[in-house]
Write an enzyme that holds these catalytic residues in place. Structure first.
Site, mmCIF file in Angstrom:
data_model
loop_
_atom_site.group_PDB
_atom_site.id
_atom_site.type_symbol
_atom_site.label_atom_id
_atom_site.label_comp_id
_atom_site.label_asym_id
_atom_site.label_seq_id
_atom_site.Cartn_x
_atom_site.Cartn_y
_atom_site.Cartn_z
ATOM 1 N N LYS A 78 -11.199 53.236 -24.071
ATOM 2 C CA LYS A 78 -10.242 54.327 -23.873
ATOM 3 C C LYS A 78 -10.984 55.605 -23.521
ATOM 4 O O LYS A 78 -12.054 55.885 -24.070
ATOM 5 C CB LYS A 78 -9.405 54.510 -25.144
ATOM 6 C CG LYS A 78 -8.252 55.505 -24.995
ATOM 7 C CD LYS A 78 -7.403 55.538 -26.260
ATOM 8 C CE LYS A 78 -6.258 56.535 -26.141
ATOM 9 N NZ LYS A 78 -5.405 56.562 -27.344
ATOM 10 N N SER A 153 -0.501 56.098 -27.006
ATOM 11 C CA SER A 153 -1.238 56.679 -25.894
ATOM 12 C C SER A 153 -2.264 55.736 -25.278
ATOM 13 O O SER A 153 -2.785 56.000 -24.199
ATOM 14 C CB SER A 153 -1.952 57.948 -26.372
ATOM 15 O OG SER A 153 -2.912 57.633 -27.373
ATOM 16 N N SER A 177 -0.705 54.673 -31.640
ATOM 17 C CA SER A 177 -1.164 54.595 -30.250
ATOM 18 C C SER A 177 -1.964 53.353 -29.890
ATOM 19 O O SER A 177 -2.287 53.154 -28.724
ATOM 20 C CB SER A 177 -1.988 55.839 -29.899
ATOM 21 O OG SER A 177 -1.161 56.964 -29.812
#
EC number: 6.3.5.7
Length: 485
Positions: A78, A153, A177
């Site tokens: 990420k 997210s 997330s």
């Protein structure tokens, strides 16, 4: 059949038997990215040259006794986890050209485990969002249906795994997330106990809530990845000095005598019928294996959403104050004085959702409102944590849906922040309490989009979560279903 349809242990056997090479795995990843990335848009930055060079280096070590736990496995990271020499943007124009000079602790651990980083994954800007539509560059799509969001997210992290672009990925979880996009994309996502995995090198959103964790196709692979990244880190003051057990050894499939708590609040108002029925069906599966369950109450969970957005936004307003155009990141060209520098850099560099949360947090921390909002939210957080402790005094795990509904369509909620925020009502309490939780696939909605089962455990008891998740996974076939992209 893709090589990524195999587990870590299966791929290691193939490597040791010289059936495949590490280069084959890396090329499989980049070929798949070339085929589907224009549609999925899971990646922000690829690291092809370094990945291929690393693959050749590892090919020469196949079969060596000192190879790492995840030898040769391709991974996506990420883009809020810093990587030395590889652009880290947090999906924000504010950091569009930020090139870190050090690796996050988890990245160091991945390198020590002999993984290969394929690239950096898309996300909601600074991890603020539930659909990946808040990325400062472009929105990631759900591989199961490109008209739907992948969640957020960590939407890029979940979508890349679901699309078969990488074997597994790292995400971060502040209010759901990792688990929410894992549920939406039909993969496995774990938020570890707060402090289990180092946050050093994670660009902070809300420091008391953020936690890095793994997203994978299977529970076994998830345990492999957590094993590699867990442990005390002296560079992170919130890292816990708690022994890391052998997660893989606990995947016995035995849940006989397991005591399951099912909060009535997690199956009540605001939770869709499809999510509710999928959980009840999952409980029947576990009952058939010798587990028992009872309905319980987490009475303060109804305050979790408001508590979370007050606390996380307050912490975000402080953490993001460092992005001012002076030290690093984007700097506005429209500057006549110091105030212009601050105001215009932040106005131009941050997206709408980030600005919204900074303003909310600044308001909650302001003189005259601190006691009424921030301090009160901290008190309610303690009550929520106490609710979990009371339940865990009599039960081994808590089970419920990961999300109230399956994934929603792109653009459906982007103009309605409150409706968007409500997607996280079932995941947020876990972060407020600091306990671990996993999402595993447990069915499909009428729109043929995946649903997730959330299994919540006691502090630092990821082993029990994995045991239950693995038992359920092996008793069903949801983990074998693939997006038809």
């Amino acid at each position: 059949m893709s090589l990524f349809d195999h587990s870590v242990s299966e791929l290691h056997k193939k490597l040791n038997n010289k059936e495949i090479s590490v280069t084959d795995l890396v090329e499989e990843s980049y070929k798949r990215i070339a085929d589907v990335e224009d549609n999925v848009k899971a990646f922000l930055t690829l690291d092809e040259e370094n990945a291929r060079a690393k693959a050749k280096e590892l090919d020469a070590k196949i079969g060596a006794e000192d190879n790492g736990l995840l030898f040769g496995m391709p991974i996506g990271v990420k883009d809020n986890i810093v990587t030395n020499g590889l652009r880290t943007t947090c999906a924000s124009k504010m950091l569009a050209n930020f090139d870190p000079i050090y690796d996050a602790t988890v990245v160091q651990k991945l390198k020590a485990a002999d993984t290969i980083t394929i690239g950096k994954l898309n996300m909601d800007e600074f991890a603020m969002g539930s659909s990946n539509e808040n990325s400062g560059f472009y929105a990631t799509k759900n591989p199961w249906n490109l008209d739907y969001v992948p969640g957020g997210s960590s939407g890029g992290s979940a979508a890349a795994v679901a699309a078969g672009e990488v074997l597994f990925s790292l995400g971060s979880d502040t209010g759901g997330s990792i688990r929410q996009p894992a549920a939406y994309c039909g993969v496995v996502g774990l938020k570890p106990t707060y402090g289990r995995v180092s946050r050093y090198g994670l660009v902070a959103f809300a420091s008391s809530l953020d936690q890095i964790g793994p997203i994978t196709r299977t529970v076994e692979d998830n345990a492999y990845l957590l094993q590699a990244i867990s442990g005390l880190d002296r560079m992170d003051a919130t890292s816990a000095n708690v022994e890391v057990g052998n997660y893989l050894a606990g995947l016995t499939g035995d849940v006989k005598g397991l005591r399951i708590a099912v909060p009535k609040e997690y199956l009540g108002e605001g939770v869709g019928e499809e999510a509710r029925e999928s959980v009840l069906a999952a409980l029947k599966v576990l009952e058939g294996m010798g587990a028992t369950w009872e309905e319980v109450s987490l009475p303060h969970s109804k305050y979790a959403l408001a508590t979370y957005y007050l606390l996380s936004s307050s912490e975000a307003s402080a953490n993001l104050s460092r992005f001012d155009g002076v030290r690093y990141g984007v700097r506005s060209d429209n500057v006549n004085n110091l105030m212009d520098l601050y105001k215009n850099t932040r106005s131009e560099g941050f997206g709408d959702e980030v600005k919204r949360r900074i303003m909310l947090g600044t308001f909650a921390l302001s003189s005259g409102y601190y006691d009424a909002y921030y301090k009160k939210a901290q008190q309610v957080r303690t009550l929520i944590k106490n609710d979990f402790e009371n339940v865990f005094a009599n039960y081994d795990v808590i089970i419920g849906p990961t999300t109230p509904t399956p994934a929603f369509k792109v653009g459906e909620k982007v103009d309605d922040p409150m409706t968007m925020y409500a997607n996280d009502i079932l995941t947020i309490p876990v972060n407020l309490a600091g306990v671990p939780a996993i999402s595993v696939p447990c069915g499909f909605g009428a729109n043929n989009m995946p649903l997730g089962l959330q299994i919540i455990g006691k502090h630092f008891d990821e082993a029990t979560i994995y045991r239950v998740a693995h038992a359920f996974e092996q008793a069903t076939d949801y983990h074998t279903k693939k997006a038809s992209l």
